[in-house]
Scaffold this motif. Sequence first.
Motif, mmCIF file in Angstrom:
data_model
loop_
_atom_site.group_PDB
_atom_site.id
_atom_site.type_symbol
_atom_site.label_atom_id
_atom_site.label_comp_id
_atom_site.label_asym_id
_atom_site.label_seq_id
_atom_site.Cartn_x
_atom_site.Cartn_y
_atom_site.Cartn_z
ATOM 1 N N CYS A 55 0.814 -1.221 0.000
ATOM 2 C CA CYS A 55 0.000 0.000 0.000
ATOM 3 C C CYS A 55 0.844 1.266 0.000
ATOM 4 O O CYS A 55 0.318 2.355 0.218
ATOM 5 C CB CYS A 55 -0.926 0.010 1.220
ATOM 6 N N GLU B 219 -5.104 4.245 0.304
ATOM 7 C CA GLU B 219 -6.080 4.155 1.392
ATOM 8 C C GLU B 219 -7.163 3.105 1.187
ATOM 9 O O GLU B 219 -7.691 2.552 2.155
ATOM 10 C CB GLU B 219 -6.744 5.521 1.595
ATOM 11 N N ASP B 220 -7.554 2.832 -0.067
ATOM 12 C CA ASP B 220 -8.679 1.928 -0.279
ATOM 13 C C ASP B 220 -8.571 1.265 -1.645
ATOM 14 O O ASP B 220 -7.670 1.569 -2.435
ATOM 15 C CB ASP B 220 -10.020 2.654 -0.135
ATOM 16 N N GLN B 221 -9.485 0.367 -1.924
ATOM 17 C CA GLN B 221 -9.434 -0.427 -3.148
ATOM 18 C C GLN B 221 -9.547 0.458 -4.395
ATOM 19 O O GLN B 221 -8.817 0.239 -5.379
ATOM 20 C CB GLN B 221 -10.536 -1.482 -3.141
ATOM 21 N N TRP C 194 -6.788 -6.937 -3.751
ATOM 22 C CA TRP C 194 -6.701 -5.885 -2.748
ATOM 23 C C TRP C 194 -6.597 -6.464 -1.343
ATOM 24 O O TRP C 194 -5.776 -6.008 -0.537
ATOM 25 C CB TRP C 194 -7.904 -4.959 -2.858
#
Length: 301
Positions: free
Chosen positions: A228, A244-246, A272
């Motif tokens: 990440c 931070e996110d998919q 992810w």
Amino acid sequence: MPAPTDDARVGAYLRRIGFGAAPPRSATGLAELHAAHAARIPFETLWHTPSIAVDDAVTRIVDHGLGGICYHLNGAFGWLLDHLGYRARLHPAATQSRFAATAQPPTGTHVVLTVDQLPTPDNPEGRWLLDVGAGEGFDRPLPLVAGEYLRGDFRYRLRRSDLDPRWWRFDYDRRESCRGVDFAEAELALDDVADTYTRMAETDMAIFFRYGWVKCHDESGFDELIGCQLSRVTAAGRIIRTIEDQDDYFTTLATVFHLAVTDSPDERAQLWQRVVSEWSAQRFRDDWAPARARDDIAAPR
């Protein structure tokens, strides 16, 4: 060496790296192709691919919109160059990471390319070193002549290897991740290193496939995604951002690294979850280097 061809995959490959048609066959054309390939087709280990055969590598790049490791990228690029009328050869090499105390003999744990018969006033012998398989390093070919070479703001050196004067050594810029590459002039077929790849994928390179490692570079530096953590490295230093996110992850893959990753919601979610799970465990330092080197490694952020 195959004659130039109208194979549909050649046109598709050229479009993948941003060309409507191949530039004229010349040292300048070769440099343009190398720079475009380095910038648009990344070193990428999102999924382990068991084959390094050239046809499979071309399919991975052209049909699936992905990247690969050095065998895939330099093997496929050599295929493209051959079909454009260049004289490209693969050579066994080995990378010395910044955590390795000494250089490694060129047993084929890495591969590089050379192209010859392209003389210029600055390189009258017409031999060039290419490497689009590392995700960083020189963005345009280097003359296969001992010396120091500036590519953008980064400086590289070619010299005879300290391990054996018959071999060559390519020294990275000090701001990059690797120290250098030693390579031999003997020609190599990818079949010769298939077993080496299988072994490395299960041992030395297993960390790459677990975290999902993506890198590509241009004349001003390189972009790198490990788990990440997204980094941009230039001569001015390293800028780091956490994914931070998919949605952020797949947008980054598409926009920064030019990857056409699967549209399957299930496959995206699985990738992810694997990446974020490995990264959240914060084992990266321990996985990447032995305990004695940990003090020299910047902790992932």
